[in-house]
Motif scaffolding. Structure first.
Motif, PDB file in Angstrom:
ATOM      1  N   GLU A  21      -6.155  -0.977  -8.498  1.00 15.13           N
ATOM      2  CA  GLU A  21      -5.481  -2.213  -8.876  1.00 15.13           C
ATOM      3  C   GLU A  21      -5.085  -3.031  -7.647  1.00 15.13           C
ATOM      4  O   GLU A  21      -5.273  -4.254  -7.614  1.00 15.13           O
ATOM      5  CB  GLU A  21      -4.247  -1.888  -9.721  1.00 15.13           C
ATOM      6  N   LEU A  22      -4.552  -2.367  -6.617  1.00 17.64           N
ATOM      7  CA  LEU A  22      -4.110  -3.101  -5.435  1.00 17.64           C
ATOM      8  C   LEU A  22      -5.297  -3.667  -4.657  1.00 17.64           C
ATOM      9  O   LEU A  22      -5.200  -4.759  -4.089  1.00 17.64           O
ATOM     10  CB  LEU A  22      -3.285  -2.181  -4.529  1.00 17.64           C
ATOM     11  N   SER A  23      -6.424  -2.956  -4.657  1.00 19.52           N
ATOM     12  CA  SER A  23      -7.596  -3.448  -3.924  1.00 19.52           C
ATOM     13  C   SER A  23      -8.152  -4.724  -4.551  1.00 19.52           C
ATOM     14  O   SER A  23      -8.804  -5.524  -3.873  1.00 19.52           O
ATOM     15  CB  SER A  23      -8.683  -2.369  -3.872  1.00 19.52           C
ATOM     16  N   ARG A  24      -7.896  -4.939  -5.840  1.00 17.64           N
ATOM     17  CA  ARG A  24      -8.322  -6.185  -6.482  1.00 17.64           C
ATOM     18  C   ARG A  24      -7.466  -7.358  -6.010  1.00 17.64           C
ATOM     19  O   ARG A  24      -7.919  -8.504  -6.003  1.00 17.64           O
ATOM     20  CB  ARG A  24      -8.223  -6.049  -8.003  1.00 17.64           C
ATOM     21  N   LYS A  25      -6.232  -7.072  -5.607  1.00 15.19           N
ATOM     22  CA  LYS A  25      -5.310  -8.121  -5.175  1.00 15.19           C
ATOM     23  C   LYS A  25      -5.431  -8.418  -3.687  1.00 15.19           C
ATOM     24  O   LYS A  25      -5.110  -9.526  -3.251  1.00 15.19           O
ATOM     25  CB  LYS A  25      -3.868  -7.701  -5.495  1.00 15.19           C
ATOM     26  N   ILE A  26      -5.864  -7.420  -2.906  1.00 22.15           N
ATOM     27  CA  ILE A  26      -5.936  -7.577  -1.447  1.00 22.15           C
ATOM     28  C   ILE A  26      -7.392  -7.434  -1.012  1.00 22.15           C
ATOM     29  O   ILE A  26      -7.924  -6.327  -0.954  1.00 22.15           O
ATOM     30  CB  ILE A  26      -5.060  -6.538  -0.725  1.00 22.15           C
ATOM     31  N   PRO A  27      -8.068  -8.541  -0.716  1.00 23.49           N
ATOM     32  CA  PRO A  27      -9.493  -8.493  -0.367  1.00 23.49           C
ATOM     33  C   PRO A  27      -9.809  -7.549   0.792  1.00 23.49           C
ATOM     34  O   PRO A  27     -10.807  -6.830   0.766  1.00 23.49           O
ATOM     35  CB  PRO A  27      -9.818  -9.945  -0.010  1.00 23.49           C
ATOM     36  N   PHE A  51       0.835  -1.205   0.000  1.00 22.11           N
ATOM     37  CA  PHE A  51       0.000   0.000   0.000  1.00 22.11           C
ATOM     38  C   PHE A  51       0.870   1.255   0.000  1.00 22.11           C
ATOM     39  O   PHE A  51       0.557   2.235  -0.681  1.00 22.11           O
ATOM     40  CB  PHE A  51      -0.919  -0.007   1.219  1.00 22.11           C
ATOM     41  N   GLU A  52       1.958   1.212   0.740  1.00 22.84           N
ATOM     42  CA  GLU A  52       2.816   2.394   0.854  1.00 22.84           C
ATOM     43  C   GLU A  52       3.414   2.802  -0.488  1.00 22.84           C
ATOM     44  O   GLU A  52       3.736   3.976  -0.699  1.00 22.84           O
ATOM     45  CB  GLU A  52       3.924   2.132   1.871  1.00 22.84           C
ATOM     46  N   GLN A  53       3.525   1.845  -1.395  1.00 18.45           N
ATOM     47  CA  GLN A  53       4.040   2.168  -2.726  1.00 18.45           C
ATOM     48  C   GLN A  53       3.077   3.073  -3.496  1.00 18.45           C
ATOM     49  O   GLN A  53       3.457   3.705  -4.488  1.00 18.45           O
ATOM     50  CB  GLN A  53       4.294   0.874  -3.518  1.00 18.45           C
ATOM     51  N   LEU A  54       1.817   3.127  -3.050  1.00 16.03           N
ATOM     52  CA  LEU A  54       0.821   3.978  -3.721  1.00 16.03           C
ATOM     53  C   LEU A  54       0.939   5.434  -3.314  1.00 16.03           C
ATOM     54  O   LEU A  54       0.376   6.310  -3.977  1.00 16.03           O
ATOM     55  CB  LEU A  54      -0.601   3.496  -3.382  1.00 16.03           C
ATOM     56  N   VAL A  55       1.630   5.691  -2.196  1.00 16.24           N
ATOM     57  CA  VAL A  55       1.750   7.072  -1.704  1.00 16.24           C
ATOM     58  C   VAL A  55       2.710   7.830  -2.607  1.00 16.24           C
ATOM     59  O   VAL A  55       3.921   7.605  -2.599  1.00 16.24           O
ATOM     60  CB  VAL A  55       2.244   7.101  -0.245  1.00 16.24           C
TER      61      VAL A  55
END
Length: 282
Positions: free
Chosen positions: A129-135, A40-44
């Protein structure tokens, strides 16, 4: 700087990360594993300071990011083509900014800092995109979006209520936000101006002045400059919910002897009534 000096500096002044952020429990990573938090931090995109009166973003800017309030507070404002202005919402620590433009290519409002503040900028596409990978992240995103829709619906209904009910609800919201941030629920500072509050509640400056005077006279609040002290949270709850009208409050107060100071330590939300001293105790 030597390696030992650099290690000491990191211990004294740690680099800000999602894992050590003071608002983590109000942000997306609060329920994620360390590995998921690192993703998640990579999204910041960046963490940015926004001084009082500055814009986090402007209406018509390209909508490519959403923002999390790390410190401070903001107001979102919509300006009409004729120059009129509406205050849409106030935002505080842990709140999201920019989601109103999620389904558009550009933001629809101006967002202005009410005090010196800090925000984290997130890639909107990356979050999708990340929310699709992490329920668990996906659930949090939808929960936050659903909460925003609910708040907008509540605000729409509130604007149809009487002014006393609107103001009581507004004060209770600030009280809960103060408590959420680890401060006293019965004492807080107003970061927004009286004009901004009036625009948010659909009231004129004159109406706001009369309301504040009425609430002070009824011993519901005490106001000093911009500092507010809630004297009777239970009564505010009844007014905000519609369980008590202003006329009923006035009748009750006329039939009772003037109470001494309420013991705020014994007065909490949903307690069923404020513990005012009995006549025999006065």
């Amino acid at each position: 700087m030597s390696k030992s000096d650099n290690d000491l500096s990191k211990r004294l002044f740690p680099v800000l990360t999602c894992r050590n952020c003071i608002v983590k429990k109000h942000c997306f990573p609060h329920d994620l594993s360390p590995e998921e938090t690192a993703q998640f931090e990579q999204l910041v995109v960046r963490r940015r300071r926004v001084l009082r009166g500055e814009f986090a973003y402007r209406a018509h800017d390209e909508c490519s990011k959403i923002f999390i309030v790390r410190l401070g507070s903001f107001k979102t404002v919509r300006v009409s083509r004729y120059g009129g202005m509406d205050v849409i919402a106030f935002h505080h620590t842990g709140d999201l900014l920019g989601i109103e433009g999620a389904s558009h290519s550009a933001y629809e409002v101006d967002t202005i800092a009410l005090e010196d503040s800090q925000i984290c900028e997130l890639s909107f596409v990356g979050l999708e995109e990340l929310s699709r990978k992490i329920p668990r992240l996906h659930q949090q995103v939808w929960r936050r979006l659903s909460n925003e829709v609910t708040l907008m619906q509540q605000q729409s209904l509130l604007l149809k209520a009487r002014s006393e009910q609107r103001f009581a609800s507004f004060l209770l919201d600030l009280s809960r936000i103060s408590s959420r941030c680890g401060n006293a629920s019965t004492e807080f500072s107003l970061r927004m101006s009286r004009t901004d509050i009036g625009l948010f509640l659909g009231l004129t400056n004159e109406s706001m002045s009369r309301l504040i005077s009425k609430f002070r006279k009824a011993r519901l609040i005490d106001v000093s400059v911009r500092n507010v002290r809630v004297l009777s949270p239970c009564t505010l709850e009844e007014l905000a919910s519609g369980a008590m009208s202003w006329e009923q409050l006035e009748q009750e107060q006329m039939s009772l002897p003037r109470p001494r100071n309420v013991d705020l330590d014994k007065c909490i939300f949903n307690c069923g009534g404020c513990p005012l001293p009995s006549p025999s105790a006065q």
